[in-house]
Design a protein around this motif. Structure first.
Motif, PDB file in Angstrom:
ATOM      1  N   ALA A   1      45.074  39.272  60.392  1.00 54.10           N
ATOM      2  CA  ALA A   1      46.471  39.158  60.815  1.00 54.10           C
ATOM      3  C   ALA A   1      47.393  38.968  59.616  1.00 54.10           C
ATOM      4  O   ALA A   1      48.475  39.576  59.540  1.00 54.10           O
ATOM      5  N   ASN A   2      46.987  38.143  58.669  1.00 58.08           N
ATOM      6  CA  ASN A   2      47.815  37.859  57.498  1.00 58.08           C
ATOM      7  C   ASN A   2      48.009  39.099  56.633  1.00 58.08           C
ATOM      8  O   ASN A   2      49.115  39.352  56.160  1.00 58.08           O
ATOM      9  N   VAL A   3      46.951  39.873  56.443  1.00 60.98           N
ATOM     10  CA  VAL A   3      47.067  41.090  55.629  1.00 60.98           C
ATOM     11  C   VAL A   3      48.045  42.063  56.285  1.00 60.98           C
ATOM     12  O   VAL A   3      48.886  42.666  55.608  1.00 60.98           O
ATOM     13  N   LEU A   4      47.969  42.195  57.601  1.00 62.40           N
ATOM     14  CA  LEU A   4      48.927  43.060  58.301  1.00 62.40           C
ATOM     15  C   LEU A   4      50.355  42.543  58.122  1.00 62.40           C
ATOM     16  O   LEU A   4      51.276  43.303  57.856  1.00 62.40           O
ATOM     17  N   LYS A   5      50.524  41.233  58.285  1.00 61.92           N
ATOM     18  CA  LYS A   5      51.859  40.631  58.143  1.00 61.92           C
ATOM     19  C   LYS A   5      52.398  40.855  56.731  1.00 61.92           C
ATOM     20  O   LYS A   5      53.545  41.280  56.559  1.00 61.92           O
ATOM     21  N   GLU A   6      51.576  40.579  55.726  1.00 60.33           N
ATOM     22  CA  GLU A   6      51.996  40.714  54.330  1.00 60.33           C
ATOM     23  C   GLU A   6      52.291  42.167  53.958  1.00 60.33           C
ATOM     24  O   GLU A   6      53.097  42.425  53.070  1.00 60.33           O
ATOM     25  N   SER A   7      51.646  43.118  54.650  1.00 64.48           N
ATOM     26  CA  SER A   7      51.896  44.530  54.343  1.00 64.48           C
ATOM     27  C   SER A   7      53.111  45.070  55.096  1.00 64.48           C
ATOM     28  O   SER A   7      53.440  46.246  54.981  1.00 64.48           O
ATOM     29  N   GLY A   8      53.762  44.194  55.876  1.00 64.34           N
ATOM     30  CA  GLY A   8      54.988  44.581  56.554  1.00 64.34           C
ATOM     31  C   GLY A   8      54.787  45.224  57.918  1.00 64.34           C
ATOM     32  O   GLY A   8      55.721  45.788  58.480  1.00 64.34           O
ATOM     33  N   GLU A   9      53.600  45.140  58.457  1.00 68.39           N
ATOM     34  CA  GLU A   9      53.328  45.719  59.784  1.00 68.39           C
ATOM     35  C   GLU A   9      54.161  44.986  60.828  1.00 68.39           C
ATOM     36  O   GLU A   9      54.394  43.783  60.715  1.00 68.39           O
ATOM     37  N   ASN A  10      54.617  45.713  61.856  1.00 63.26           N
ATOM     38  CA  ASN A  10      55.463  45.055  62.849  1.00 63.26           C
ATOM     39  C   ASN A  10      54.645  44.164  63.780  1.00 63.26           C
ATOM     40  O   ASN A  10      53.450  44.391  64.000  1.00 63.26           O
ATOM     41  N   ILE A  11      55.309  43.150  64.310  1.00 62.27           N
ATOM     42  CA  ILE A  11      54.641  42.128  65.117  1.00 62.27           C
ATOM     43  C   ILE A  11      54.033  42.713  66.385  1.00 62.27           C
ATOM     44  O   ILE A  11      52.970  42.285  66.821  1.00 62.27           O
ATOM     45  N   ALA A  12      54.673  43.728  66.961  1.00 58.08           N
ATOM     46  CA  ALA A  12      54.131  44.347  68.179  1.00 58.08           C
ATOM     47  C   ALA A  12      52.746  44.939  67.907  1.00 58.08           C
ATOM     48  O   ALA A  12      51.817  44.773  68.716  1.00 58.08           O
ATOM     49  N   TYR A  13      52.593  45.592  66.765  1.00 58.38           N
ATOM     50  CA  TYR A  13      51.294  46.169  66.426  1.00 58.38           C
ATOM     51  C   TYR A  13      50.259  45.069  66.176  1.00 58.38           C
ATOM     52  O   TYR A  13      49.123  45.150  66.647  1.00 58.38           O
TER      53      TYR A  13
ATOM     54  N   LEU B   1      44.239  39.473  49.988  1.00 53.62           N
ATOM     55  CA  LEU B   1      43.471  40.714  49.941  1.00 53.62           C
ATOM     56  C   LEU B   1      42.433  40.721  48.812  1.00 53.62           C
ATOM     57  O   LEU B   1      41.304  41.182  49.005  1.00 53.62           O
ATOM     58  N   GLN B   2      42.786  40.151  47.668  1.00 52.88           N
ATOM     59  CA  GLN B   2      41.828  40.139  46.551  1.00 52.88           C
ATOM     60  C   GLN B   2      40.616  39.247  46.865  1.00 52.88           C
ATOM     61  O   GLN B   2      39.508  39.526  46.415  1.00 52.88           O
ATOM     62  N   ASP B   3      40.817  38.176  47.639  1.00 51.95           N
ATOM     63  CA  ASP B   3      39.689  37.327  48.034  1.00 51.95           C
ATOM     64  C   ASP B   3      38.788  38.046  49.032  1.00 51.95           C
ATOM     65  O   ASP B   3      37.561  37.945  48.959  1.00 51.95           O
ATOM     66  N   ILE B   4      39.397  38.772  49.945  1.00 52.23           N
ATOM     67  CA  ILE B   4      38.622  39.556  50.914  1.00 52.23           C
ATOM     68  C   ILE B   4      37.790  40.599  50.162  1.00 52.23           C
ATOM     69  O   ILE B   4      36.606  40.797  50.455  1.00 52.23           O
ATOM     70  N   ALA B   5      38.400  41.223  49.167  1.00 49.72           N
ATOM     71  CA  ALA B   5      37.686  42.221  48.360  1.00 49.72           C
ATOM     72  C   ALA B   5      36.482  41.596  47.653  1.00 49.72           C
ATOM     73  O   ALA B   5      35.422  42.227  47.546  1.00 49.72           O
ATOM     74  N   ARG B   6      36.616  40.364  47.202  1.00 54.66           N
ATOM     75  CA  ARG B   6      35.487  39.682  46.551  1.00 54.66           C
ATOM     76  C   ARG B   6      34.319  39.508  47.505  1.00 54.66           C
ATOM     77  O   ARG B   6      33.161  39.643  47.119  1.00 54.66           O
ATOM     78  N   ILE B   7      34.621  39.184  48.756  1.00 58.97           N
ATOM     79  CA  ILE B   7      33.552  39.044  49.764  1.00 58.97           C
ATOM     80  C   ILE B   7      32.897  40.394  50.004  1.00 58.97           C
ATOM     81  O   ILE B   7      31.664  40.504  50.071  1.00 58.97           O
ATOM     82  N   PHE B   8      33.701  41.451  50.111  1.00 58.41           N
ATOM     83  CA  PHE B   8      33.164  42.799  50.316  1.00 58.41           C
ATOM     84  C   PHE B   8      32.233  43.205  49.173  1.00 58.41           C
ATOM     85  O   PHE B   8      31.203  43.827  49.400  1.00 58.41           O
ATOM     86  N   LYS B   9      32.628  42.871  47.938  1.00 63.75           N
ATOM     87  CA  LYS B   9      31.883  43.314  46.756  1.00 63.75           C
ATOM     88  C   LYS B   9      30.702  42.416  46.399  1.00 63.75           C
ATOM     89  O   LYS B   9      29.900  42.769  45.538  1.00 63.75           O
ATOM     90  N   TYR B  10      30.604  41.275  47.046  1.00 68.67           N
ATOM     91  CA  TYR B  10      29.543  40.326  46.721  1.00 68.67           C
ATOM     92  C   TYR B  10      28.174  40.977  46.928  1.00 68.67           C
ATOM     93  O   TYR B  10      27.883  41.514  47.999  1.00 68.67           O
ATOM     94  N   GLU B  11      27.350  40.941  45.911  1.00 68.12           N
ATOM     95  CA  GLU B  11      26.009  41.548  45.960  1.00 68.12           C
ATOM     96  C   GLU B  11      25.030  40.622  46.679  1.00 68.12           C
ATOM     97  O   GLU B  11      24.968  39.434  46.383  1.00 68.12           O
ATOM     98  N   THR B  12      24.295  41.194  47.608  1.00 69.68           N
ATOM     99  CA  THR B  12      23.284  40.433  48.343  1.00 69.68           C
ATOM    100  C   THR B  12      21.957  41.155  48.239  1.00 69.68           C
ATOM    101  O   THR B  12      21.904  42.343  47.912  1.00 69.68           O
TER     102      THR B  12
END
Length: 186
Positions: free
Chosen positions: A147-159, A3-14
């Motif tokens: 998918a990984n962020v959902l898995k790591e946050s405990g979201e169920n597999i059906a969702y 999640l912190q790496d994804i946040a870095r991409i979001f915050k990257y200034e262009t």
């Protein structure tokens, strides 16, 4: 990606309006839209946006009769990307993004999708390097990261399965197993 790496991409200034901004936004759009792949993003039409929801069927699995439409909540960030890069006027049967247009042959359409994917991978590689991400980041990383962020946050597999557009949960279970294996190999 974590999640912190994804946040870095979001915050990257262009630079406003630059190709780098477009391809960063396209990667973010993919991530926020349940890991929608580039081909589906480029084939997205305004008629797929129904109020605060994007509804689409993955082209890759459209032939499967069990396939249900994938629903994506339109977040403010998604709305901002569509407003910034979307075709104007927003006519229901027009493409949201300006890569495809009606009248293209199937091979021309595929060539454009491959070209956009290639450019996206080029820019997201530069961006990930600039923000200090060690992993290889590609267009497909957005789907895996979603998918990984959902898995790591405990979201169920059906969702997770439904959000990814998998026809059965076995596919999702195999998909998610690969993340655990990748981590063990690091």
């Amino acid at each position: 990606l974590e999640l912190q790496d994804i946040a870095r991409i979001f915050k990257y200034e262009t630079l406003e309006g630059s190709p780098e901004q477009f391809y960063r936004d396209l990667w973010i759009f993919s991530y926020l839209c349940n890991g929608m792949n580039v081909a589906d993003i480029l084939r997205l039409k305004y008629e797929n946006i129904k109020g605060d929801t994007i509804e689409f069927v993955r082209r890759k699995t459209a032939h499967n009769r069990k396939n249900k439409p994938i629903l994506v909540e339109v977040t403010p960030h998604i709305k901002e990307i569509v407003e910034r890069w979307g075709n104007k006027p927003a006519v229901p049967d027009s493409y949201v993004f300006n890569a495809l247009h009606s009248g293209l042959t199937a091979s021309d359409e595929l060539a454009r999708i491959k070209q956009v994917t290639k450019q996206l991978n080029k820019y997201i590689k530069r961006i990930s390097k600039a923000v200090g991400i060690k992993e290889k980041v590609t267009s497909y990383s957005a789907r895996h990261s979603f998918a990984n962020v959902l898995k790591e946050s405990g979201e169920n597999i059906a969702y997770i399965s439904e959000a990814l557009g998998h026809a059965n949960m076995k596919t999702t279970e195999n998909y998610l197993k690969s993340f655990g294996r990748d981590r063990r190999l690091k």
